[in-house]
Design an enzyme around this catalytic site. Structure first.
Site, mmCIF file in Angstrom:
data_model
loop_
_atom_site.group_PDB
_atom_site.id
_atom_site.type_symbol
_atom_site.label_atom_id
_atom_site.label_comp_id
_atom_site.label_asym_id
_atom_site.label_seq_id
_atom_site.Cartn_x
_atom_site.Cartn_y
_atom_site.Cartn_z
ATOM 1 C CG ASP A 135 -1.812 1.147 1.361
ATOM 2 O OD1 ASP A 135 -1.574 2.172 0.692
ATOM 3 O OD2 ASP A 135 -2.787 1.047 2.130
ATOM 4 C CE1 TYR A 176 -9.698 8.789 -9.475
ATOM 5 C CE2 TYR A 176 -11.122 10.147 -10.837
ATOM 6 C CZ TYR A 176 -10.041 9.291 -10.712
ATOM 7 O OH TYR A 176 -9.310 8.940 -11.834
ATOM 8 C CB THR A 198 -8.103 5.592 -20.845
ATOM 9 O OG1 THR A 198 -7.696 6.957 -21.040
ATOM 10 C CG2 THR A 198 -7.137 4.677 -21.566
HETATM 11 P P1 NAD Z 1 -7.376 0.650 -11.925
HETATM 12 O O1 NAD Z 1 -8.349 0.660 -10.801
HETATM 13 O O2 NAD Z 1 -7.465 -0.439 -12.931
HETATM 14 O O3 NAD Z 1 -5.882 0.698 -11.383
HETATM 15 C C1 NAD Z 1 -5.511 1.369 -10.218
HETATM 16 C C2 NAD Z 1 -4.522 0.499 -9.457
HETATM 17 O O4 NAD Z 1 -4.086 1.189 -8.278
HETATM 18 C C3 NAD Z 1 -5.136 -0.826 -8.990
HETATM 19 O O5 NAD Z 1 -4.324 -1.905 -9.399
HETATM 20 C C4 NAD Z 1 -5.186 -0.688 -7.482
HETATM 21 O O6 NAD Z 1 -5.104 -1.920 -6.799
HETATM 22 C C5 NAD Z 1 -4.002 0.231 -7.227
HETATM 23 N N1 NAD Z 1 -4.053 0.934 -5.937
HETATM 24 C C6 NAD Z 1 -5.082 1.651 -5.431
HETATM 25 N N2 NAD Z 1 -4.763 2.132 -4.219
HETATM 26 C C7 NAD Z 1 -3.491 1.717 -3.955
HETATM 27 C C8 NAD Z 1 -2.602 1.883 -2.861
HETATM 28 N N3 NAD Z 1 -2.952 2.596 -1.767
HETATM 29 N N4 NAD Z 1 -1.378 1.324 -2.931
HETATM 30 C C9 NAD Z 1 -1.007 0.600 -4.020
HETATM 31 N N5 NAD Z 1 -1.811 0.416 -5.086
HETATM 32 C C10 NAD Z 1 -3.050 0.955 -5.054
HETATM 33 O O7 NAD Z 1 -7.537 2.081 -12.663
HETATM 34 P P2 NAD Z 1 -6.913 2.597 -14.033
HETATM 35 O O8 NAD Z 1 -8.025 2.888 -14.940
HETATM 36 O O9 NAD Z 1 -5.805 1.723 -14.478
HETATM 37 O O10 NAD Z 1 -6.316 3.997 -13.560
HETATM 38 C C11 NAD Z 1 -4.926 4.185 -13.315
HETATM 39 C C12 NAD Z 1 -4.642 5.634 -13.002
HETATM 40 O O11 NAD Z 1 -5.058 6.463 -14.098
HETATM 41 C C13 NAD Z 1 -5.378 6.147 -11.764
HETATM 42 O O12 NAD Z 1 -4.524 7.029 -11.058
HETATM 43 C C14 NAD Z 1 -6.539 6.931 -12.352
HETATM 44 O O13 NAD Z 1 -6.950 7.952 -11.487
HETATM 45 C C15 NAD Z 1 -5.944 7.475 -13.637
HETATM 46 N N6 NAD Z 1 -6.999 7.746 -14.618
HETATM 47 C C16 NAD Z 1 -7.579 6.728 -15.322
HETATM 48 C C17 NAD Z 1 -8.599 7.008 -16.210
HETATM 49 C C18 NAD Z 1 -9.253 5.943 -17.052
HETATM 50 O O14 NAD Z 1 -10.165 6.260 -17.828
HETATM 51 N N7 NAD Z 1 -8.859 4.690 -16.986
HETATM 52 C C19 NAD Z 1 -9.042 8.336 -16.385
HETATM 53 C C20 NAD Z 1 -8.436 9.328 -15.616
HETATM 54 C C21 NAD Z 1 -7.411 9.038 -14.752
#
Ligand code: NAD
Ligand code: UDP
Length: 313
Positions: free
Chosen positions: A56, A145, A175
């Site tokens: 974490d 968020y 995305t």
């Molecule tokens: P996701 O939920 O698939 O991945 C996020 C990862 O972070 C997960 O594997 C989760 O277990 C890990 N995580 C969460 N809290 C944690 C902690 N305290 N310590 C360690 N790991 C932790 O989401 P995603 O779509 O892959 O998004 C990845 C990043 O991109 C995020 O920061 C998100 O805010 C940003 N983002 C994504 C999108 C999108 O459309 N996918 C849009 C805007 C921003």
């Protein structure tokens, strides 16, 4: 170079690990599996230059090897996920970001934050340029968020100003692609899952709200170019092709060949009415723009979900 990637077992993080390794770099992947899955990394198990740490990022982390860069992606990203885990989301955006900035500082490494279009909230300016300060409800259900990410951006800029850290901020717009969780609640996997099962597509509100969807390979290219550029940002990364959620549902039905009906359900509170990135800065500073059309990206994603569920329409 050696990179630390937080949120590496998530959707975007796992694709980023693939890209960094393909570029010939080493990757230390960190994740606590709150919303991610080891299945997204299992193809990298035992690969030279790759190791995974179950951790974490809100807790202290010591890395013995030198680091060149920290890509900080850890955070729930789906509204369903962050509303189920609001305190963890605030913690990882604030404390987790602080810890990862400190780690980067100790190693003399660069730092890249994946922020979000949610910084614009329910935007009053359309499309959204980076200069727009946003319209966020600080106490609504999405605030855990949005405000965590806004705080993370502020903290990143403070580290840049105070310590001269090399930092970059990407504001990512919606995305999608392979490795999204079928049940993560976001519109792409939800509609695909429903269409492939022949279940009703659950359109919230009247479906007139808009989004702009970027395929994951384009996003990874944008993040990599942002890293290489060293630009502080924030820089919007997303696909400017905008469509309504209802149009999107119809597109999914067309591409899957599904005969699922459309079911209208209440619009969640504070759901942004319109969203489209202005990517002028990314074009000018990174020479980047999306290459993959919605149809192409969805076909790849549909093929992946079909394999995953082994369900045929
Ligand atoms: P996701 O939920 O698939 O991945 C996020 C990862 O972070 C997960 O594997 C989760 O277990 C890990 N995580 C969460 N809290 C944690 C902690 N305290 N310590 C360690 N790991 C932790 O989401 P995603 O779509 O892959 O998004 C990845 C990043 O991109 C995020 O920061 C998100 O805010 C940003 N983002 C994504 C999108 C999108 O459309 N996918 C849009 C805007 C921003
Ligand atoms: N949405 C929908 N049905 C669903 C899931 C989402 O109509 O089953 C809508 C949601 O209300 C929003 C858009 O699709 O307007 C995108 O939602 P998502 O959760 O993917 O991400 P957001 O852009 O809201 O963070």
């Amino acid at each position: 170079m050696r990179f630390l990637v937080t949120g590496a077992a998530g959707f975007i993080g796992s694709h980023l690990c693939d890209r960094l390794l393909a570029e010939g770099h080493e990757v230390i992947a960190v994740d606590n599996l709150l919303t991610g899955s080891m299945a997204n990394l299992e193809h990298l198990e035992g690969r030279q230059g790759f190791r995974f740490i179950l951790h974490d990022v809100c807790e202290p982390l010591t890395i013995e090897e030198p680091l060149d860069g920290v890509f900080h992606l850890a955070s729930p990203a789906s509204p369903k996920d962050y509303m189920e885990h609001p305190i963890e989301t605030l913690d990882v955006g604030s404390l987790g970001t602080r810890r990862m900035l400190e780690l980067a500082r100790q190693h003399g490494a660069g730092f890249l934050l994946t922020s979000t279009s949610e910084c614009y909230g329910d935007p009053l300016v359309h499309p959204q340029p980076e200069s727009y300060w946003g319209n966020v409800n600080p106490v609504g259900p999405r605030s855990c968020y949005d405000e965590a990410k806004r705080f993370a951006e502020a903290l990143t800029m403070a580290y840049r100003r105070v310590y001269g850290l090399r930092t970059s901020i990407a504001r990512i717009f919606n995305t999608y692609g392979p490795r999204m969780k079928l049940d993560d609640g976001r519109v792409v996997p939800t509609f695909l899952d429903q269409a492939l099962r022949g279940a009703p597509l659950t359109v919230y509100g009247d479906g007139s709200q808009t989004r702009s969807f970027c395929y994951v390979s384009d996003m990874i290219e944008g993040l990599w170019r942002l890293w290489l550029s060293g630009e502080p940002g924030p820089i919007n990364l997303g696909n400017p092709v905008e469509l309504s959620v209802l149009e999107f549902a119809r597109k999914i039905l067309e591409l899957t060949g599904s005969s699922s009906p459309i079911q209208f359900l209440p619009l969640p509170q504070d759901d942004p009415r319109r969203r489209q990135p202005d990517i002028t800065k990314a074009r000018q500073l990174l020479g980047w723009e999306p290459r993959v059309s919605l149809e192409e990206g969805l076909r790849e994603t549909i093929a992946w979900f079909r394999r995953l569920t082994a369900v045929k329409v």
